[in-house]
Write an enzyme that holds these catalytic residues in place. Structure first.
Site, PDB file in Angstrom:
ATOM      1  N   ASN A 176      -3.682 -11.413   0.091  1.00  0.00           N
ATOM      2  CA  ASN A 176      -3.978 -11.623   1.515  1.00  0.00           C
ATOM      3  C   ASN A 176      -4.816 -10.444   1.990  1.00  0.00           C
ATOM      4  O   ASN A 176      -4.285  -9.367   2.238  1.00  0.00           O
ATOM      5  CB  ASN A 176      -2.648 -11.705   2.290  1.00  0.00           C
ATOM      6  N   LYS A 230      -6.311 -10.041   4.718  1.00  0.00           N
ATOM      7  CA  LYS A 230      -6.231  -9.840   6.183  1.00  0.00           C
ATOM      8  C   LYS A 230      -7.658  -9.648   6.736  1.00  0.00           C
ATOM      9  O   LYS A 230      -8.582 -10.258   6.213  1.00  0.00           O
ATOM     10  CB  LYS A 230      -5.295  -8.672   6.495  1.00  0.00           C
ATOM     11  N   GLU A 251       2.085 -11.534  11.259  1.00  0.00           N
ATOM     12  CA  GLU A 251       1.074 -10.990  12.186  1.00  0.00           C
ATOM     13  C   GLU A 251       0.560 -12.081  13.119  1.00  0.00           C
ATOM     14  O   GLU A 251       0.257 -11.816  14.283  1.00  0.00           O
ATOM     15  CB  GLU A 251      -0.060 -10.324  11.377  1.00  0.00           C
ATOM     16  N   GLU A 291       8.693 -12.686   3.560  1.00  0.00           N
ATOM     17  CA  GLU A 291       8.129 -11.373   3.868  1.00  0.00           C
ATOM     18  C   GLU A 291       8.957 -10.713   4.964  1.00  0.00           C
ATOM     19  O   GLU A 291       8.761 -11.010   6.154  1.00  0.00           O
ATOM     20  CB  GLU A 291       6.684 -11.516   4.362  1.00  0.00           C
ATOM     21  N   SER A 310       4.741  -4.774   0.909  1.00  0.00           N
ATOM     22  CA  SER A 310       4.576  -3.539   0.119  1.00  0.00           C
ATOM     23  C   SER A 310       4.822  -3.748  -1.367  1.00  0.00           C
ATOM     24  O   SER A 310       5.333  -2.861  -2.051  1.00  0.00           O
ATOM     25  CB  SER A 310       5.480  -2.424   0.665  1.00  0.00           C
TER      26      SER A 310
HETATM   27  P1  PGA Z   1       1.437  -5.633   2.309  1.00  0.00           P
HETATM   28  O1  PGA Z   1       1.191  -7.017   3.104  1.00  0.00           O
HETATM   29  O2  PGA Z   1       1.434  -5.966   0.840  1.00  0.00           O
HETATM   30  O3  PGA Z   1       0.290  -4.759   2.703  1.00  0.00           O
HETATM   31  O4  PGA Z   1       2.767  -5.103   2.769  1.00  0.00           O
HETATM   32  C1  PGA Z   1       1.789  -8.218   2.683  1.00  0.00           C
HETATM   33  C2  PGA Z   1       1.426  -9.333   3.658  1.00  0.00           C
HETATM   34  O5  PGA Z   1       1.420  -9.086   4.868  1.00  0.00           O
HETATM   35  O6  PGA Z   1       1.159 -10.483   3.254  1.00  0.00           O
END
Ligand code: PGA
Length: 256
Positions: A11, A13, A99, A169, A215
């Site tokens: 992802n 983002k 988000e 998540e 993470s």
């Molecule tokens: P991250 O994000 O691996 O940076 O914690 C995961 C996500 O939001 O899909």
């Protein structure tokens, strides 16, 4: 041993221009472009879908979007529909990311409409669910995950359900460097599998991949991916560089 193929989804983002994204995809194609024991899905921003599709053409890598509108077309300024994504060779779509829920006020009811629209258009939803830190601390984790999962999947037909992907998540683990322990993650994954069994029957629930996200990194992935109900990862930060993302795909291949 599970018959579910592990799935690693990146992802991105709101990161990478179309050309930066295409460069990353080309690097990934060179290293893991023929990987068949792990399913790999890359989710650039909308503006990067077309160049990413060209760069991964002929490889085993797949393309996903990060969001979509539930209507096929119309007066929805700034939105993108499922048929538009399909026309760019997109096969997956992330829906209900925390988000989107927190910054864009997406509700379970809205996410449900998107899930149904994605399935109708042969896009595989990667449905995100997960509790906040306050919810975990107050002991509400399973209740929150149950409400989000059941509401988002309302009206999904049993014969379509196997193409779903769920991503657990925990909000407190996203982009924070705080990863859930393997026990915390497996507990919720097994709980989600139980919900899916009630909704769609055991054989169907056994086919649905449940990813962990928050993470996930090469250092913590092997232990998470070895859990019975953890079928892969939804990767944010570590998907932005070829080296860490490739290591995650290799970690998933190692537990197959
Ligand atoms: P991250 O994000 O691996 O940076 O914690 C995961 C996500 O939001 O899909």
């Amino acid at each position: 041993m599970s018959s579910r193929k592990k799935l690693i989804a990146g992802n991105w983002k709101m990161n990478k221009t179309a050309s930066d994204g295409a460069a990353l995809v080309s690097e990934l194609v060179a290293t893991i472009g023929k990987q068949t024991d792990v399913e790999v899905v890359l989710c650039p921003p909308f503006t990067g879908l077309e160049s990413a599709a060209k760069a991964l053409d002929g490889s085993t890598l797949k393309l996903g979007a990060q969001n979509m509108h539930f209507e096929p077309s119309g007066a929805f300024t700034g939105e993108v529909s499922a048929p538009m994504l399909r026309a760019l060779f997109t096969t997956h779509v992330i829906l209900g990311h925390s988000e989107r829920r927190s910054y864009f006020a997406e509700t379970d009811a809205l996410i449900n409409k998107k899930v149904l629209a994605a399935l109708k258009n042969q896009l595989r939803p990667i449905l995100c669910v997960g509790e906040s830190l306050a919810e975990r601390e107050s002991g509400a984790t399973l209740k929150v995950v149950q409400t989000q999962t059941e509401a988002a999947l309302e009206g999904v037909a049993k014969d379509q359900a196997a193409s779903l992907v769920i991503a657990y998540e925990p909000v407190w683990a996203i982009g924070t460097g705080k990863v859930a322990t393997t026990e915390q993650a497996q507990e919720v994954h097994a709980f989600i599998r139980g919900l899916l069994t009630k909704l769609f029957t055991e054989p169907v629930a056994q086919k649905i991949r449940i990813l962990y996200g928050g993470s996930m990194k090469p250092a913590n992935a092997p232990e998470l991916l070895a859990q019975k109900d953890i079928d892969g990862g939804l990767i944010g930060g570590a998907s932005l560089e070829a080296r860490s993302f490739v290591e995650l795909v290799k970690a998933a291949a190692a537990v197959v």
